[in-house]
Write a protein that holds these residues in place. Structure first.
Motif, PDB file in Angstrom:
ATOM      1  N   LEU A   1       0.719  -1.121  -0.038  1.00 52.24           N
ATOM      2  CA  LEU A   1      -0.008   0.106   0.095  1.00 52.24           C
ATOM      3  C   LEU A   1       0.877   1.222   0.135  1.00 52.24           C
ATOM      4  O   LEU A   1       0.629   2.258  -0.620  1.00 52.24           O
ATOM      5  CB  LEU A   1      -0.878  -0.054   1.237  1.00 52.24           C
ATOM      6  CG  LEU A   1      -1.876   1.268   1.349  1.00 52.24           C
ATOM      7  CD1 LEU A   1      -2.710   1.316   0.011  1.00 52.24           C
ATOM      8  CD2 LEU A   1      -2.560   1.077   2.588  1.00 52.24           C
ATOM      9  N   ALA A   2       1.932   1.315   0.791  1.00 46.77           N
ATOM     10  CA  ALA A   2       2.724   2.530   0.875  1.00 46.77           C
ATOM     11  C   ALA A   2       3.469   2.619  -0.543  1.00 46.77           C
ATOM     12  O   ALA A   2       3.753   3.778  -1.039  1.00 46.77           O
ATOM     13  CB  ALA A   2       3.894   2.205   1.955  1.00 46.77           C
TER      14      ALA A   2
ATOM     15  N   GLN B   1      -6.673  -7.018   1.450  1.00 41.00           N
ATOM     16  CA  GLN B   1      -7.321  -6.620   2.750  1.00 41.00           C
ATOM     17  C   GLN B   1      -8.512  -5.876   2.239  1.00 41.00           C
ATOM     18  O   GLN B   1      -8.604  -4.635   1.859  1.00 41.00           O
ATOM     19  CB  GLN B   1      -6.219  -5.547   2.911  1.00 41.00           C
ATOM     20  CG  GLN B   1      -5.198  -5.850   3.689  1.00 41.00           C
ATOM     21  CD  GLN B   1      -4.965  -6.881   4.936  1.00 41.00           C
ATOM     22  OE1 GLN B   1      -6.095  -6.853   5.781  1.00 41.00           O
ATOM     23  NE2 GLN B   1      -4.124  -7.765   5.157  1.00 41.00           N
ATOM     24  N   PRO B   2      -9.320  -6.598   1.688  1.00 36.85           N
ATOM     25  CA  PRO B   2     -10.626  -5.988   0.849  1.00 36.85           C
ATOM     26  C   PRO B   2     -11.376  -5.296   1.694  1.00 36.85           C
ATOM     27  O   PRO B   2     -12.132  -4.299   1.140  1.00 36.85           O
ATOM     28  CB  PRO B   2     -11.463  -7.371   0.327  1.00 36.85           C
ATOM     29  CG  PRO B   2     -10.986  -8.287   1.472  1.00 36.85           C
ATOM     30  CD  PRO B   2      -9.701  -8.181   1.748  1.00 36.85           C
ATOM     31  N   SER B   3     -11.554  -5.282   3.058  1.00 33.48           N
ATOM     32  CA  SER B   3     -12.275  -4.334   3.883  1.00 33.48           C
ATOM     33  C   SER B   3     -11.649  -2.985   4.272  1.00 33.48           C
ATOM     34  O   SER B   3     -12.328  -2.159   4.789  1.00 33.48           O
ATOM     35  CB  SER B   3     -12.793  -5.254   5.002  1.00 33.48           C
ATOM     36  OG  SER B   3     -11.677  -5.376   6.056  1.00 33.48           O
TER      37      SER B   3
ATOM     38  N   GLY C   1      -6.901   1.373   1.353  1.00 32.37           N
ATOM     39  CA  GLY C   1      -6.809   0.473   0.344  1.00 32.37           C
ATOM     40  C   GLY C   1      -7.653   0.732  -0.664  1.00 32.37           C
ATOM     41  O   GLY C   1      -7.244   1.022  -1.988  1.00 32.37           O
ATOM     42  N   GLN C   2      -8.914   0.896  -0.460  1.00 23.75           N
ATOM     43  CA  GLN C   2     -10.067   0.750  -1.505  1.00 23.75           C
ATOM     44  C   GLN C   2      -9.968   2.467  -1.994  1.00 23.75           C
ATOM     45  O   GLN C   2      -9.837   2.408  -3.326  1.00 23.75           O
ATOM     46  CB  GLN C   2     -11.223   0.845  -0.970  1.00 23.75           C
ATOM     47  CG  GLN C   2     -11.590  -0.640  -0.642  1.00 23.75           C
ATOM     48  CD  GLN C   2     -12.922  -0.757   0.226  1.00 23.75           C
ATOM     49  OE1 GLN C   2     -13.524   0.065   0.669  1.00 23.75           O
ATOM     50  NE2 GLN C   2     -13.037  -1.942   0.737  1.00 23.75           N
ATOM     51  N   VAL C   3      -9.711   3.441  -1.422  1.00 24.95           N
ATOM     52  CA  VAL C   3      -9.436   4.635  -1.991  1.00 24.95           C
ATOM     53  C   VAL C   3      -8.146   5.097  -2.878  1.00 24.95           C
ATOM     54  O   VAL C   3      -8.344   5.391  -3.678  1.00 24.95           O
ATOM     55  CB  VAL C   3      -9.423   5.697  -0.652  1.00 24.95           C
ATOM     56  CG1 VAL C   3      -9.084   7.154  -1.268  1.00 24.95           C
ATOM     57  CG2 VAL C   3     -10.845   5.848   0.224  1.00 24.95           C
ATOM     58  N   THR C   4      -7.347   4.354  -2.384  1.00 21.65           N
ATOM     59  CA  THR C   4      -5.795   4.218  -3.045  1.00 21.65           C
ATOM     60  C   THR C   4      -6.177   3.650  -4.464  1.00 21.65           C
ATOM     61  O   THR C   4      -5.661   4.152  -5.411  1.00 21.65           O
ATOM     62  CB  THR C   4      -4.759   3.546  -2.232  1.00 21.65           C
ATOM     63  OG1 THR C   4      -4.627   4.319  -1.029  1.00 21.65           O
ATOM     64  CG2 THR C   4      -3.403   3.617  -3.270  1.00 21.65           C
ATOM     65  N   LEU C   5      -7.034   2.462  -4.427  1.00 24.40           N
ATOM     66  CA  LEU C   5      -7.032   1.705  -5.708  1.00 24.40           C
ATOM     67  C   LEU C   5      -8.032   2.682  -6.535  1.00 24.40           C
ATOM     68  O   LEU C   5      -7.510   2.787  -7.859  1.00 24.40           O
ATOM     69  CB  LEU C   5      -7.531   0.255  -5.344  1.00 24.40           C
ATOM     70  CG  LEU C   5      -8.048  -0.238  -6.609  1.00 24.40           C
ATOM     71  CD1 LEU C   5      -6.863  -0.649  -7.544  1.00 24.40           C
ATOM     72  CD2 LEU C   5      -9.033  -1.634  -6.400  1.00 24.40           C
TER      73      LEU C   5
END
Length: 108
Positions: free
Chosen positions: A58-59, A84-86, A90-94
């Protein structure tokens, strides 16, 4: 970031060059200092040592976004979200990587 923190993080990688945690710490210190290219390299070393460290992925995605490396950011963010789907960061980064938007700072 105080120079002493960066110096200590660099010394840690010199003393333990095969420590993913040491490279992760250097990456974080460099990232906090705004040295995204160097942070990207340090996080890359950390991920090479421990490919299962999803926080480092992620970093790396965030640094890639800061550097305008959209494809790399997308691959790394997707790797993190799969593991880490929840996790909302990570979701915002994607999503940001998909849209080609600037990606914010990591919290690793």
């Amino acid at each position: 970031m105080p120079q002493s923190v960066l110096d200590a993080a660099r010394r840690a990688t010199e003393k333990a060059p095969n420590s993913g945690a040491a490279w992760r710490g250097l990456g974080l210190a460099l990232q906090e200092d705004g040295a995204f290219a160097e942070a990207f390299e340090a996080y890359g070393r950390a991920l090479a040592i421990d490919p299962n460290d999803h926080q480092v992925a992620l970093a790396l995605a965030i640094c890639a976004g800061q550097l305008g490396l959209r494809d790399e950011a997308l691959v790394l963010a997707n790797h993190y979200v799969q593991a880490q789907p929840s996790d909302q960061i990570g979701q915002v980064t994607l999503v940001n990587a998909l849209l080609g938007l600037e990606i914010g700072r990591a919290h690793v």
